[in-house]
Design a protein around this motif. Structure first.
Motif, PDB file in Angstrom:
ATOM      1  N   TRP A 120      61.238  80.867  60.683  1.00 18.84           N
ATOM      2  CA  TRP A 120      61.780  79.475  60.852  1.00 18.84           C
ATOM      3  C   TRP A 120      62.366  79.447  59.312  1.00 18.84           C
ATOM      4  O   TRP A 120      63.361  79.049  59.129  1.00 18.84           O
ATOM      5  CB  TRP A 120      60.811  78.389  61.314  1.00 18.84           C
TER       6      TRP A 120
ATOM      7  N   GLN B 119      65.981  78.671  58.223  1.00 18.19           N
ATOM      8  CA  GLN B 119      66.353  77.609  57.276  1.00 18.19           C
ATOM      9  C   GLN B 119      66.919  77.566  56.036  1.00 18.19           C
ATOM     10  O   GLN B 119      67.997  76.922  55.619  1.00 18.19           O
ATOM     11  CB  GLN B 119      65.111  76.552  57.055  1.00 18.19           C
TER      12      GLN B 119
ATOM     13  N   VAL C  36      64.275  69.185  59.000  1.00 20.70           N
ATOM     14  CA  VAL C  36      63.797  70.540  59.331  1.00 20.70           C
ATOM     15  C   VAL C  36      62.669  70.967  58.781  1.00 20.70           C
ATOM     16  O   VAL C  36      61.795  71.381  59.574  1.00 20.70           O
ATOM     17  CB  VAL C  36      64.923  71.620  59.262  1.00 20.70           C
TER      18      VAL C  36
ATOM     19  N   SER D  90      59.790  69.067  60.291  1.00 18.49           N
ATOM     20  CA  SER D  90      59.615  69.224  61.634  1.00 18.49           C
ATOM     21  C   SER D  90      58.895  70.703  61.717  1.00 18.49           C
ATOM     22  O   SER D  90      57.967  70.705  62.524  1.00 18.49           O
ATOM     23  CB  SER D  90      60.979  69.532  62.565  1.00 18.49           C
TER      24      SER D  90
END
Length: 98
Positions: A22, A26, A65, A68
């Motif tokens: 992730w 990102q 993000v 999160s």
């Protein structure tokens, strides 16, 4: 019990792998967007104010993000620990019943 402990380690690394994937996505997204915004400005397709506005929005999204991801990683690790605790309790219960 050692199998349950090894599962905990496996789950930890699975969560870590997900988190790393992730993060890289990102990072790539942020780099691509930064380059795109800069290119728009260089080609005089947006003003400096518009560039600044878009960069602020990009930073806000990046922060969202990132937070999160942190929450997801914590939740997955918490779930893994709860599952492991339940597995150990089940094993202990089964051993006592033998």
């Amino acid at each position: 019990m050692s199998d349950a402990d090894s599962q905990e380690t496996e789950r930890y690394f699975e969560v870590l792998g997900l988190s790393n994937d992730w993060y890289l996505k990102q990072l790539n997204q942020g780099n691509n967007l930064d380059s795109f915004i800069e290119e728009l400005f260089i080609k005089d397709l947006i003003t400096k104010e518009q560039e600044n506005y878009l960069q602020e929005k990009d930073k806000a999204m990046d922060n969202f993000v990132g937070k999160s991801l942190d929450e997801l990683e914590k939740d997955l690790n918490d779930l893994s620990v709860k599952t492991l605790e339940q597995t150990k309790k089940t094993i202990e219960k089964n051993i006592k019943q033998m």
